[in-house]
Design a protein around this motif. Structure first.
Motif, PDB file in Angstrom:
ATOM      1  N   LEU B 204      75.446 -35.649 -10.578  1.00 49.86           N
ATOM      2  CA  LEU B 204      75.648 -34.231 -10.815  1.00 49.86           C
ATOM      3  C   LEU B 204      74.907 -33.803 -12.086  1.00 49.86           C
ATOM      4  O   LEU B 204      74.415 -32.676 -12.170  1.00 49.86           O
ATOM      5  CB  LEU B 204      77.149 -33.934 -10.942  1.00 49.86           C
ATOM      6  N   ALA B 205      74.830 -34.701 -13.055  1.00 50.18           N
ATOM      7  CA  ALA B 205      74.088 -34.401 -14.276  1.00 50.18           C
ATOM      8  C   ALA B 205      72.624 -34.138 -13.934  1.00 50.18           C
ATOM      9  O   ALA B 205      72.009 -33.203 -14.442  1.00 50.18           O
ATOM     10  CB  ALA B 205      74.221 -35.544 -15.272  1.00 50.18           C
ATOM     11  N   LEU B 206      72.092 -34.972 -13.039  1.00 51.71           N
ATOM     12  CA  LEU B 206      70.702 -34.764 -12.621  1.00 51.71           C
ATOM     13  C   LEU B 206      70.564 -33.412 -11.924  1.00 51.71           C
ATOM     14  O   LEU B 206      69.608 -32.676 -12.159  1.00 51.71           O
ATOM     15  CB  LEU B 206      70.259 -35.882 -11.673  1.00 51.71           C
ATOM     16  N   LEU B 207      71.542 -33.071 -11.063  1.00 45.42           N
ATOM     17  CA  LEU B 207      71.492 -31.800 -10.342  1.00 45.42           C
ATOM     18  C   LEU B 207      71.630 -30.615 -11.282  1.00 45.42           C
ATOM     19  O   LEU B 207      71.244 -29.506 -10.946  1.00 45.42           O
ATOM     20  CB  LEU B 207      72.596 -31.741  -9.287  1.00 45.42           C
ATOM     21  N   SER B 208      72.213 -30.850 -12.464  1.00 44.60           N
ATOM     22  CA  SER B 208      72.358 -29.764 -13.414  1.00 44.60           C
ATOM     23  C   SER B 208      71.142 -29.652 -14.319  1.00 44.60           C
ATOM     24  O   SER B 208      71.118 -28.825 -15.218  1.00 44.60           O
ATOM     25  CB  SER B 208      73.607 -29.971 -14.282  1.00 44.60           C
ATOM     26  N   GLY B 209      70.166 -30.523 -14.095  1.00 44.92           N
ATOM     27  CA  GLY B 209      68.946 -30.437 -14.876  1.00 44.92           C
ATOM     28  C   GLY B 209      68.989 -31.221 -16.178  1.00 44.92           C
ATOM     29  O   GLY B 209      68.138 -31.066 -17.034  1.00 44.92           O
ATOM     30  N   ILE B 210      70.001 -32.090 -16.343  1.00 48.38           N
ATOM     31  CA  ILE B 210      70.068 -32.925 -17.545  1.00 48.38           C
ATOM     32  C   ILE B 210      69.045 -34.059 -17.410  1.00 48.38           C
ATOM     33  O   ILE B 210      68.973 -34.707 -16.374  1.00 48.38           O
ATOM     34  CB  ILE B 210      71.489 -33.496 -17.727  1.00 48.38           C
ATOM     35  N   ASP B 211      68.293 -34.272 -18.464  1.00 47.94           N
ATOM     36  CA  ASP B 211      67.217 -35.266 -18.400  1.00 47.94           C
ATOM     37  C   ASP B 211      67.748 -36.644 -18.811  1.00 47.94           C
ATOM     38  O   ASP B 211      68.085 -36.847 -19.975  1.00 47.94           O
ATOM     39  CB  ASP B 211      66.084 -34.825 -19.341  1.00 47.94           C
TER      40      ASP B 211
END
Lengths: 233, 336, 456
Positions: B204-211
Motif C-alpha cells: 500500500l505504501a508503494l501504491l501511495s507513491g512512497i519511494d
C-alpha cells in the motif's frame, strides 16, 4: 474515452490468465468488471495498474500511452487503486492514513482531508484512532478515502464490498455514487454483481479471461441469459 | 535516617546503574527493531556495527587529542561522535548496496537475510579487530564524577553515598534527546510517517507513491546514528572491547523481542525492563533490609534472588517467558 | 554421475591440501587439522540434519556442544568421594526438588490447560522455586566447592570409559533439545534463531558457574583418552622397536652409537605424538563414516522424503495428515544429539573441558558457515564444509601473514603499519569466513555440494 485498455493479454508464468481483454471508462462514469470466480477480474485490474507484466495490449489515459509506465508512475499520472485486502495502514491513525494517501501531493493536504471528512463523516469521528481498530465498513471507507487523497482521475476498486454485511455494502455503494459526482472515472471489480450493476453505468462480464458481455448496466441486468448465468436468476 | 539510607543505597546500586544500562540497551534495541520493521530481518551484525561506529569515534578522539583538542569537562568522544556517525552511515549504506539489496530484489526469505547478516557480522568483527585490536580501550576523558560517594556523604551526613559518574548523566541526557528526536521524527514528520507506513504495509505504501529506496536509506541512516551513539555511550561508561559489543547483541535482542519486534517504543521500554530486571534480581539486599528492619529481624544471608553470574541469563530467561506467553511482545501497539 | 564426480574431486583436493600441510609444515599439524576437520564434520552433519533436512534454524549449537563436553566430565572423571560425602545428599535433594517442580508444571499444563490463570501459576511457581532451590542447594554446594578447591571442588564423575560419554553427551543434548524444542519450535524462523541462541547462552552460563558440577571457569584438565598416552608409548617396547624398524636406513647411516640412540629417542618422541593423533583419526573417521551411512540411509528413506516434504511445504504436509510438530521435535532432538556427541568428541580430543571458551562465534556461527558453505541438505556437503571451513580457519593466519608480507614488502621492517598488520593476523580468519559466506550465499546459494534432487 478517458481511460482505455485494449487487447490485454498476460498472466503468471507461461499461462495467460487474461486474453484480449478490453475495458474503458469515462469521467463521471462507474464501470463494473464482473464474472465468475477465477475469470481473471482482479488480474485484469492488476494489469491495468502495471503490477502484472503484459504480453500484449495497450493502456491509454487521457490520450496518453501509459502501457510502459511503472505502477508508481501511473499513480503519478492520476490512477488510484484500492486493493481488496490490506488496503489501509492498520498501525497508523485514520488521519495519518489519509496523509500517506496524499504523499505525492505537496499542497492543500489539510483541505483535502477536510473534503474526505465531508465525504465520509464517520471517519472524522475516528480520525485519531488507529485504523486497525475500526470496523470492516469503516476500514473500507478509510481505504477509499486514502485512495482519493491523490486527487485521482481514475479510481480503481478491487471488490470494495468483499466480506461486509449487506447494509454496509449499500453504504459503500452510496459512497461510490457520491464519488462519481466529482467527475472521477470509476472502475470496480465486483463479486456482488447485481448490486454493483444497479449503480453502474456500464459493465463488463469476463469469462475465463475473455470479455464475454458488455453493455449498459440496466441492459445487463435485464438480459435473461446473463441474469441466469451470472446474476443468480 | 535509616529509611533515607536505604533509599540512597537502592539508588546508588540499582536505579542509577539500571537507568544507564537501560538507556544503552534501549538505543540498541530501537536500532534492531527499526531494521526489522523496515527491512524485515533480524540483523545479527548489529552488535558489530555498534563496535565499528564506536571504533571510528575512538580513532577520531585519539586524533583530536593528538591535536590538543578536548571538550573541556566533557569527554572528547562527544566531539568525535559526528565523524563516527558519518562513517558508520557510509559503511551501512555500502553494505546495503553490495549485500542486502540483491536479496531484497530477489525477495529472499528472512532466514537468508539472517545468514547474510552473519557473514557481515564476521566481516565487521574482523575489521574492528584488525584495525583497533581485540583488547580493552578506555577512551573516557573529561570529568569522571559529577558526585562522588564521599562528597555526598559529607553533604548529607548519611551513611550511604550516592555516586554519579558523568558518563551516566551523559548517557541519560543523550538517550532522552536522541529518542525524543526519533519519536518526533516517526510520529510528526511526513518522512517518519511514511517510514511507519512502509513498515506497516509495503504494498500500500508503494501504491501511495512512497519511494522504498528513500525509506531504506533513511532507515540505515537512523540505525547507524543509533548504533554509533549507543556504542559510544556504552564504551564511555564501561570500556570498549569488540567481544563485549558482540555479546551485548544478546540482551539487545531480548529487549527488542520483549518490546515487540518492529515496535520502537516497545524496544525503548524493553531495554529498561531488561536492564532493571538484570540488576534488581542480582542485587544482594542484605544491607537494604538491615536499614529497614529492627535489629532482631536482620537477615544473615545475602538476600539475593539469583547470583550475579546469571546476570545475562536473566534477560534471556525473560525473553523465553515472553516468547512462550506473548510472542508478539508485551507492548501492544504500533509497529513502526 | 557428475554428482559423484564432484564429491570425489572435492574430497581429493581436501586430502591433498592436508597432505601439503604435512609436507610443508609438519605431520603433527596436518593430523591435528584432520582430526578437527573430522569433528567439525560431525558437528555440521548435526546442524545439517536440522537445517538441511527439516529447515529448522538452530543457533544454539554452542550450548549442545557444551553439554556434550560436560558429559565427558560427568562420565569419565573419577568421583570425588569427600565431596559426595559432604554435599551429595544436598545435591540429590535439590535434584529431586527440581524434578518435582518440573513435574508440577507439566501436570498443571496437562490437567488444567484451559484455566485462565494457568500461566500465572506456572510463572509464580518458577519465580518461587529459584530462591527455594538456592536455599536448599546452597549449603551443600558451599561444602562441595570448599573441598580441595584448587584441584577438585566438584562432585566429579562416574569414572567410566570416556567413549561412553560421547553417547551420554548425545542423550543429554537430546533431552535438553526436547525441552527447548517444546518451548521454541512453534516460533517463526527468525524468533527460533534468536531464542535458541539466547538459550544456549543460558546453558553456557550454567556450565560456567555451577562449579560443583563442572568446576566452571576453573576447568577440568587431564581427561581420559580412548587412545594411548605419548609418555606411555615412549616406554613401550613394541612401539620403539617398530619405530626403529621403519627408520632402519636413517639410523644405520649414523655410526656413533650414542648419536644413534639420541636420534631414535627423538624419532620415538615425535612419532608417539603422531601415533596418538592417528589413533584419534581412526576413531573419528569411523564415527564420521557410520554417521554418514546412517544419515544417507535416513535421507533416502520414506521418512527422509517426508521430512523434506515438510520442509518444502509445511502446509501441504499438514494437510496430508503429517504431524509436523512432532516430526520437527524429533529431528531437533536428533540433530542436537549429534551435536552433543561431537561436543564430547571435541573435549575428549582436547583432553580438557574449559567452559569459558564456549562463545557463539566459534561454536555456533562457524558451524553454520560449514553447513551453508558445504551444501545444505547434502551429507557429503556438510562433511566437506566441516573440512574446508576448519582448514581455512586454521590456515588463514599463515596465509594472511604471507599476503601481508608480500603487500608490505616495500615498507621498512620497523614500519608501525606493517607491525600492526602482522599483529592482527589472527583476525583475518573472521574476514575470510565472512567474505566466504557472503560470496557463497550470493553465487552458490546451495553450497559447494548442493542437495541432490531425488526423483520419486
Amino acid at each position: 474515452m478517458f481511460f482505455s485498455a485494449n487487447n490485454l493479454t498476460g498472466g503468471y508464468g507461461g499461462v495467460n490468465i487474461i486474453e484480449d481483454c478490453c475495458f474503458n471508462v469515462n469521467r463521471g462514469e462507474i464501470v463494473s468488471i464482473l464474472g465468475p470466480n477465477g475469470a481473471g477480474k482482479s488480474t485484469a485490474m492488476k494489469a491495468m495498474l502495471g503490477i502484472l507484466d503484459l504480453k500484449n495490449g495497450e493502456i491509454n489515459l487521457n490520450g496518453k500511452d501509459i502501457t510502459n509506465l511503472r505502477t508508481q508512475d501511473r499513480i503519478k499520472q492520476g490512477i488510484s487503486f484500492v486493493p481488496q485486502n490490506k488496503n489501509i495502514f492498520t498501525e497508523l491513525t485514520v488521519e495519518e492514513n489519509l496523509e500517506m494517501g496524499a504523499f505525492l501531493n505537496e499542497k492543500n493536504i489539510s483541505s483535502k482531508i477536510e473534503e474526505m471528512y465531508e465525504l465520509f463523516p464517520i471517519i472524522k469521528e475516528k480520525k485519531s484512532q488507529t485504523a486497525g481498530e475500526l470496523s470492516g465498513g469503516q476500514r473500507q471507507q478509510v481505504a477509499i478515502a486514502r485512495a482519493l487523497m491523490t486527487d485521482p482521475d481514475v479510481l480503481m476498486l478491487d471488490e470494495p464490498t468483499a466480506g461486509v454485511s449487506p447494509v454496509i455494502m449499500d453504504e459503500i455503494f452510496q459512497h461510490v455514487l457520491n464519488i462519481k459526482q466529482q467527475n472521477i472515472a470509476i472502475l470496480m471489480v465486483e463479486q456482488n454483481a447485481r448490486q454493483a450493476l444497479e449503480i453502474s453505468d456500464r459493465g463488463y462480464i469476463l469469462v475465463t479471461g475473455k470479455n464475454a458481455y458488455e453493455g449498459k448496466g440496466d441492459y445487463l441486468l435485464n438480459d435473461k441469459e446473463i441474469r441466469k448465468a451470472f446474476l443468480g436468476g | 535516617m535509616d529509611f533515607l539510607n536505604a533509599i540512597i543505597l537502592i539508588s546508588n546500586f540499582i536505579i542509577v546503574p539500571a537507568i544507564t544500562y537501560g538507556s544503552q540497551l534501549a538505543l540498541g534495541a530501537i536500532g534492531v527493531t527499526l531494521i526489522y520493521g523496515v527491512l524485515r530481518f533480524a540483523n545479527f551484525a548489529y552488535g558489530d556495527l555498534m563496535a565499528f561506529g564506536t571504533m571510528i569515534v575512538i580513532l577520531t578522539t585519539w586524533y583530536l587529542q593528538s591535536l590538543g583538542v578536548t571538550f573541556g569537562f566533557l569527554p572528547t568522544a562527544l566531539l568525535a561522535l559526528p565523524i563516527g556517525i558519518i562513517v558508520t552511515i557510509a559503511i551501512s549504506l555500502f553494505f546495503d548496496k553490495t549485500v542486502f539489496e540483491y536479496y531484497r530484489k530477489k525477495k529472499s526469505n528472512p532466514v537468508t537475510f539472517i545468514v547474510v547478516s552473519l557473514g557481515l557480522m564476521f566481516v565487521l568483527n574482523a575489521l574492528v579487530r584488525i584495525i583497533i585490536g581485540p583488547g580493552d580501550v578506555n577512551f573516557m576523558d573529561g570529568h569522571k564524577f559529577i558526585m562522588k560517594a564521599r562528597e555526598f556523604k559529607n553533604i548529607t551526613g548519611l551513611n550511604e553515598g550516592l555516586a554519579i559518574k558523568s558518563t551516566q548523566l551523559i548517557t541519560l541526557i543523550t538517550t532522552v534527546i536522541t529518542c525524543s528526536l526519533l519519536f518526533y521524527f516517526l510520529n510528526k514528520t511526513k518522512t517518519g510517517k511514511s517510514m511507519r507506513a512502509y513498515s506497516d504495509n509495503e504494498d500500500l505504501a508503494l501504491l501511495s507513491g512512497i519511494d522504498p529506496k528513500k525509506i531504506i536509506i533513511i532507515t540505515w541512516v537512523i540505525v547507524s546514528i543509533l548504533a554509533t551513539i549507543g556504542g559510544t555511550l556504552y564504551g564511555l561508561d564501561k570500556s570498549f572491547k569488540p567481544f563485549t559489543y558482540f555479546n551485548n547483541l544478546l540482551p539487545i535482542f531480548a529487549a527488542t523481542i520483549v518490546g515487540g519486534i518492529g515496535n520502537p517504543l516497545g524496544a525503548f521500554y524493553g531495554g529498561f525492563l531488561v536492564a532493571f530486571s538484570e540488576i534488581t534480581l542480582t542485587y544482594a539486599y542484605k544491607k537494604f533490609f538491615k536499614y529497614l528492619l529492627p535489629e532482631n529481624l536482620e537477615p544473615n544471608t545475602l538476600i539475593q534472588f539469583i547470583s550475579t553470574d546469571y546476570k545475562f541469563a536473566i534477560s534471556f530467561a525473560i525473553l523465553v517467558i515472553v516468547l512462550i506467553f506473548r510472542p508478539n511482545g508485551i507492548f501492544k501497539g504500533k509497529v513502526i | 554421475m557428475t554428482k559423484n564426480f564432484d564429491i570425489k574431486i572435492s574430497f581429493t583436493i581436501m586430502a591433498l591440501l592436508i597432505a601439503l600441510v604435512g609436507i610443508f609444515q609438519s605431520w603433527g599439524v596436518a593430523l591435528s587439522i584432520l582430526n578437527l576437520c573430522l569433528i567439525s564434520a560431525v558437528m555440521s552433519m548435526g546442524v545439517n540434519i536440522q537445517w538441511g533436512f527439516a529447515g529448522l534454524i538452530n543457533f544454539g549449537v554452542m550450548g549442545f556442544l557444551a553439554i556434550g563436553g560436560l558429559a565427558t566430565v560427568l562420565v569419565s572423571v573419577p568421583p570425588v568421594y569427600d565431596a559426595w560425602a559432604v554435599g551429595g545428599v544436598g545435591i540429590l535433594i535439590s535434584g529431586l526438588f527440581l524434578v518435582s517442580v518440573i513435574v508440577t508444571i507439566y501436570l498443571i499444563n496437562l490437567k488444567i490447560p484451559k484455566f485462565k490463570y494457568k500461566n500465572h501459576i506456572i510463572f509464580l511457581i518458577i519465580i518461587l522455586s529459584i530462591p527455594l532451590l538456592k536455599f536448599i542447594s546452597g549449603p551443600a554446594i558451599g561444602r562441595i566447592e570448599s573441598i580441595n578447591a584448587a584441584t577438585s571442588g566438584f562432585l566429579g564423575g562416574a569414572n567410566l570409559p570416556i567413549i561412553l560419554s560421547w553417547f551420554i553427551g548425545g542423550i543429554l543434548s537430546a533431552l535438553v533439545a526436547f525441552i527447548i524444542g517444546k518451548i521454541c519450535l512453534g516460533l517463526r524462523s527468525d524468533y527460533l534463531a534468536i531464542s535458541t541462541l539466547l538459550i544456549s547462552g543460558i546453558v553456557i552460563t550454567i556450565v560456567k558457574h555451577e562449579e560443583w558440577l563442572s568446576r566452571g571457569v576453573k576447568n577440568v584438565i587431564g581427561l581420559k583418552r580412548p587412545a594411548p598416552y605419548e609418555t606411555n608409548l615412549q616406554k613401550t617396547e613394541w612401539f620403539i622397536n617398530s619405530i626403529e624398524f621403519f627408520n632402519t636406513s636413517k639410523l644405520s647411516n649414523i655410526i656413533d652409537l650414542e648419536a644413534r640412540a639420541s636420534l631414535l629417542n627423538q624419532l620415538v618422541i615425535t612419532s608417539s605424538g603422531i601415533f596418538v593423533k592417528l589413533c584419534f583419526s581412526a576413531i573419528f573417521l569411523i564415527v564420521v563414516l557410520v554417521l554418514l551411512y546412517l544419515s544417507e540411509k535416513a535421507l533416502n528413506s520414506p521418512w527422509g522424503r517426508m521430512m523434506r516434504a515438510i520442509r518444502d511445504n509445511e502446509d501441504a504436509a499438514k494437510a496430508m495428515g503429517k504431524n509436523v510438530v512432532k516430526q520437527h521435535l524429533f529431528i531437533f532432538m536428533l540433530g542436537s544429539a549429534i551435536i552433543g556427541f561431537a561436543g564430547a568428541m571435541l573435549v575428549t580430543y582436547d583432553g580438557l573441558f574449559t567452559p569459558s571458551s564456549y562463545q557463539p562465534l566459534r561454536y555456533t556461527f562457524l558451524i553454520w558457515v560449514m553447513v551453508l558453505l558445504g551444501g545444505t541438505g547434502n551429507n557429503y556437503g556438510a562433511i566437506l564444509g566441516g573440512f574446508v571451513v576448519w582448514f581455512i580457519w586454521i590456515q588463514s593466519a599463515p596465509f594472511a601473514l604471507f599476503i601481508i608480507n608480500i603487500l608490505t614488502n616495500h615498507l621498512d621492517e620497523t614500519s608501525h603499519f606493517k607491525e600492526h598488520l602482522r599483529n592482527s593476523v589472527p583476525y583475518f580468519r573472521y574476514l575470510m569466513m565472512g567474505l566466504g559466506l557472503l560470496l557463497v550465499m550470493r553465487y552458490r546459494p546451495m553450497g559447494l555440494l548442493p542437495e541432490k534432487v531425488i526423483k520419486n
